[in-house]
Design a protein around this motif. Structure first.
Motif, PDB file in Angstrom:
ATOM      1  N   GLY A  42       0.796  -1.211   0.065  1.00  0.00           N
ATOM      2  CA  GLY A  42      -0.025   0.008   0.041  1.00  0.00           C
ATOM      3  C   GLY A  42       0.997   1.237   0.160  1.00  0.00           C
ATOM      4  N   GLN A  43       1.982   1.095  -0.145  1.00  0.00           N
ATOM      5  CA  GLN A  43       3.004   2.382   0.037  1.00  0.00           C
ATOM      6  C   GLN A  43       3.775   2.300  -1.552  1.00  0.00           C
ATOM      7  OE1 GLN A  43       5.388   2.777   3.415  1.00  0.00           O
ATOM      8  NE2 GLN A  43       3.625   1.766   4.707  1.00  0.00           N
ATOM      9  N   GLU A  44       4.094   3.690  -1.537  1.00  0.00           N
ATOM     10  CA  GLU A  44       4.956   3.828  -3.074  1.00  0.00           C
ATOM     11  C   GLU A  44       6.619   3.224  -2.562  1.00  0.00           C
ATOM     12  OE1 GLU A  44       3.104   7.907  -4.511  1.00  0.00           O
ATOM     13  OE2 GLU A  44       5.351   7.813  -4.005  1.00  0.00           O
ATOM     14  N   ARG A  45       7.290   2.949  -3.523  1.00  0.00           N
ATOM     15  CA  ARG A  45       8.690   2.493  -3.380  1.00  0.00           C
ATOM     16  C   ARG A  45       9.497   3.583  -2.915  1.00  0.00           C
ATOM     17  NH1 ARG A  45      11.038  -0.613  -8.573  1.00  0.00           N
ATOM     18  NH2 ARG A  45       9.123  -1.590  -8.330  1.00  0.00           N
ATOM     19  N   GLU A  46      10.370   3.415  -2.042  1.00  0.00           N
ATOM     20  CA  GLU A  46      11.260   4.329  -1.327  1.00  0.00           C
ATOM     21  C   GLU A  46      12.631   4.152  -1.406  1.00  0.00           C
ATOM     22  OE1 GLU A  46      11.052   4.938   2.987  1.00  0.00           O
ATOM     23  OE2 GLU A  46      10.472   2.584   3.351  1.00  0.00           O
ATOM     24  N   PHE A  47      13.379   4.779  -1.584  1.00  0.00           N
ATOM     25  CA  PHE A  47      14.920   4.879  -1.409  1.00  0.00           C
ATOM     26  C   PHE A  47      15.294   4.302  -0.004  1.00  0.00           C
ATOM     27  CE2 PHE A  47      19.370   5.843  -1.923  1.00  0.00           C
ATOM     28  CZ  PHE A  47      19.814   6.420  -0.399  1.00  0.00           C
ATOM     29  N   ILE A  48      16.400   3.354  -0.102  1.00  0.00           N
ATOM     30  CA  ILE A  48      16.970   2.925   1.370  1.00  0.00           C
ATOM     31  C   ILE A  48      18.520   3.328   1.365  1.00  0.00           C
ATOM     32  CG2 ILE A  48      17.491   0.906   2.530  1.00  0.00           C
ATOM     33  CD1 ILE A  48      14.642   1.697   2.551  1.00  0.00           C
ATOM     34  N   VAL A  93       9.171  -5.394   0.161  1.00  0.00           N
ATOM     35  CA  VAL A  93       9.906  -6.017  -1.114  1.00  0.00           C
ATOM     36  C   VAL A  93      10.984  -5.039  -1.226  1.00  0.00           C
ATOM     37  CG1 VAL A  93       9.638  -6.531  -3.304  1.00  0.00           C
ATOM     38  CG2 VAL A  93       7.748  -7.270  -1.968  1.00  0.00           C
ATOM     39  N   TYR A  94      12.250  -5.765  -1.253  1.00  0.00           N
ATOM     40  CA  TYR A  94      13.622  -4.969  -1.540  1.00  0.00           C
ATOM     41  C   TYR A  94      13.907  -5.075  -2.909  1.00  0.00           C
ATOM     42  CZ  TYR A  94      13.469  -3.656   3.435  1.00  0.00           C
ATOM     43  OH  TYR A  94      13.326  -3.177   4.688  1.00  0.00           O
ATOM     44  N   TYR A  95      14.199  -4.014  -3.364  1.00  0.00           N
ATOM     45  CA  TYR A  95      14.583  -3.958  -4.928  1.00  0.00           C
ATOM     46  C   TYR A  95      16.223  -3.370  -5.150  1.00  0.00           C
ATOM     47  CZ  TYR A  95       9.810  -4.492  -6.025  1.00  0.00           C
ATOM     48  OH  TYR A  95       8.353  -4.865  -6.020  1.00  0.00           O
ATOM     49  N   CYS A  96      16.698  -4.114  -5.895  1.00  0.00           N
ATOM     50  CA  CYS A  96      18.189  -3.676  -6.062  1.00  0.00           C
ATOM     51  C   CYS A  96      17.996  -2.868  -7.469  1.00  0.00           C
ATOM     52  CB  CYS A  96      19.138  -4.856  -6.537  1.00  0.00           C
ATOM     53  SG  CYS A  96      20.669  -4.603  -6.940  1.00  0.00           S
ATOM     54  N   ALA A  97      18.534  -1.890  -7.592  1.00  0.00           N
ATOM     55  CA  ALA A  97      18.771  -0.921  -8.696  1.00  0.00           C
ATOM     56  C   ALA A  97      20.316  -0.497  -9.267  1.00  0.00           C
ATOM     57  CB  ALA A  97      18.100   0.231  -8.508  1.00  0.00           C
ATOM     58  N   ALA A  98      20.521  -0.482 -10.336  1.00  0.00           N
ATOM     59  CA  ALA A  98      21.751   0.087 -11.084  1.00  0.00           C
ATOM     60  C   ALA A  98      21.384   1.333 -11.928  1.00  0.00           C
ATOM     61  CB  ALA A  98      22.314  -0.975 -11.852  1.00  0.00           C
ATOM     62  N   ASP A  99      22.087   2.192 -11.947  1.00  0.00           N
ATOM     63  CA  ASP A  99      22.096   3.467 -12.530  1.00  0.00           C
ATOM     64  C   ASP A  99      23.451   3.595 -13.413  1.00  0.00           C
ATOM     65  OD1 ASP A  99      20.569   6.710 -11.863  1.00  0.00           O
ATOM     66  OD2 ASP A  99      21.042   5.684 -13.634  1.00  0.00           O
ATOM     67  N   SER A 100      23.437   4.141 -14.485  1.00  0.00           N
ATOM     68  CA  SER A 100      24.657   4.065 -15.445  1.00  0.00           C
ATOM     69  C   SER A 100      25.471   5.705 -15.207  1.00  0.00           C
ATOM     70  CB  SER A 100      24.168   4.240 -16.903  1.00  0.00           C
ATOM     71  OG  SER A 100      23.393   5.328 -17.192  1.00  0.00           O
ATOM     72  N   THR A 101      24.866   6.454 -14.299  1.00  0.00           N
ATOM     73  CA  THR A 101      25.345   7.684 -13.826  1.00  0.00           C
ATOM     74  C   THR A 101      26.406   7.389 -12.668  1.00  0.00           C
ATOM     75  OG1 THR A 101      23.494   8.312 -12.257  1.00  0.00           O
ATOM     76  CG2 THR A 101      23.785   9.242 -14.730  1.00  0.00           C
ATOM     77  N   ALA A 102      27.024   8.238 -12.161  1.00  0.00           N
ATOM     78  CA  ALA A 102      28.240   7.960 -11.052  1.00  0.00           C
ATOM     79  C   ALA A 102      27.632   7.760  -9.793  1.00  0.00           C
ATOM     80  CB  ALA A 102      29.221   9.102 -11.346  1.00  0.00           C
ATOM     81  N   THR A 103      26.302   8.680  -9.699  1.00  0.00           N
ATOM     82  CA  THR A 103      25.566   8.526  -8.562  1.00  0.00           C
ATOM     83  C   THR A 103      24.136   8.022  -8.947  1.00  0.00           C
ATOM     84  OG1 THR A 103      25.011  10.896  -8.596  1.00  0.00           O
ATOM     85  CG2 THR A 103      26.853  10.079  -7.452  1.00  0.00           C
ATOM     86  N   MET A 104      23.369   7.339  -7.955  1.00  0.00           N
ATOM     87  CA  MET A 104      21.951   6.989  -8.124  1.00  0.00           C
ATOM     88  C   MET A 104      21.132   8.096  -8.157  1.00  0.00           C
ATOM     89  SD  MET A 104      20.203   4.102  -8.393  1.00  0.00           S
ATOM     90  CE  MET A 104      21.307   3.065  -7.673  1.00  0.00           C
TER      91      MET A 104
END
Length: 121
Positions: A42-48, A93-104
């Protein structure tokens, strides 16, 4: 392009610990800033947590600061999230993420499929 697969989720009692892993395939993880997000029902995805492409900087959400630690092992193309002193509100639910920039960025380029962490108290 990179594919991300999370593992290590499960049931854990309040106060316990878990370590999540995120294995990258395709392009090597060293090419990306890496991070973890979560989404509770019921919540939005949040940065950890995030770690820069160089590994020189780590940032955390206030809700997990001092309890969670992000790390990366580029030789293994793997990023980890060590979670200690877990609380019922960490259930998500924990999600891994990758970003092509130097910082997320807030909307990274790639996502894993997620792994469930549930408080069993």
């Amino acid at each position: 392009q990179v594919q991300l697969v999370e593992s290590g989720g499960g049931l854990v009692q309040a106060g316990g610990s878990l370590r999540l892993s995120c294995a990258a395939s395709g392009r090597t993880s060293s090419s990306y800033a890496m991070g973890w997000f979560r989404q509770a029902p019921g919540q939005e995805r949040e940065f950890i947590a995030t770690i820069t492409r160089s590994g020189g900087r780590r940032d955390y959400a206030d809700s997990v600061k001092g309890r969670f630690t992000i790390s990366r092992d580029d030789a293994k193309n793997t990023v980890y999230l060590q979670m200690n002193s877990l609380k019922p509100e960490d259930t998500a639910v924990y999600y891994c993420a990758a970003d092509s920039t130097a910082t997320m960025r807030k909307s990274p380029d790639y996502w894993g499929q997620g792994t469930q962490v549930t408080d069993s108290t």
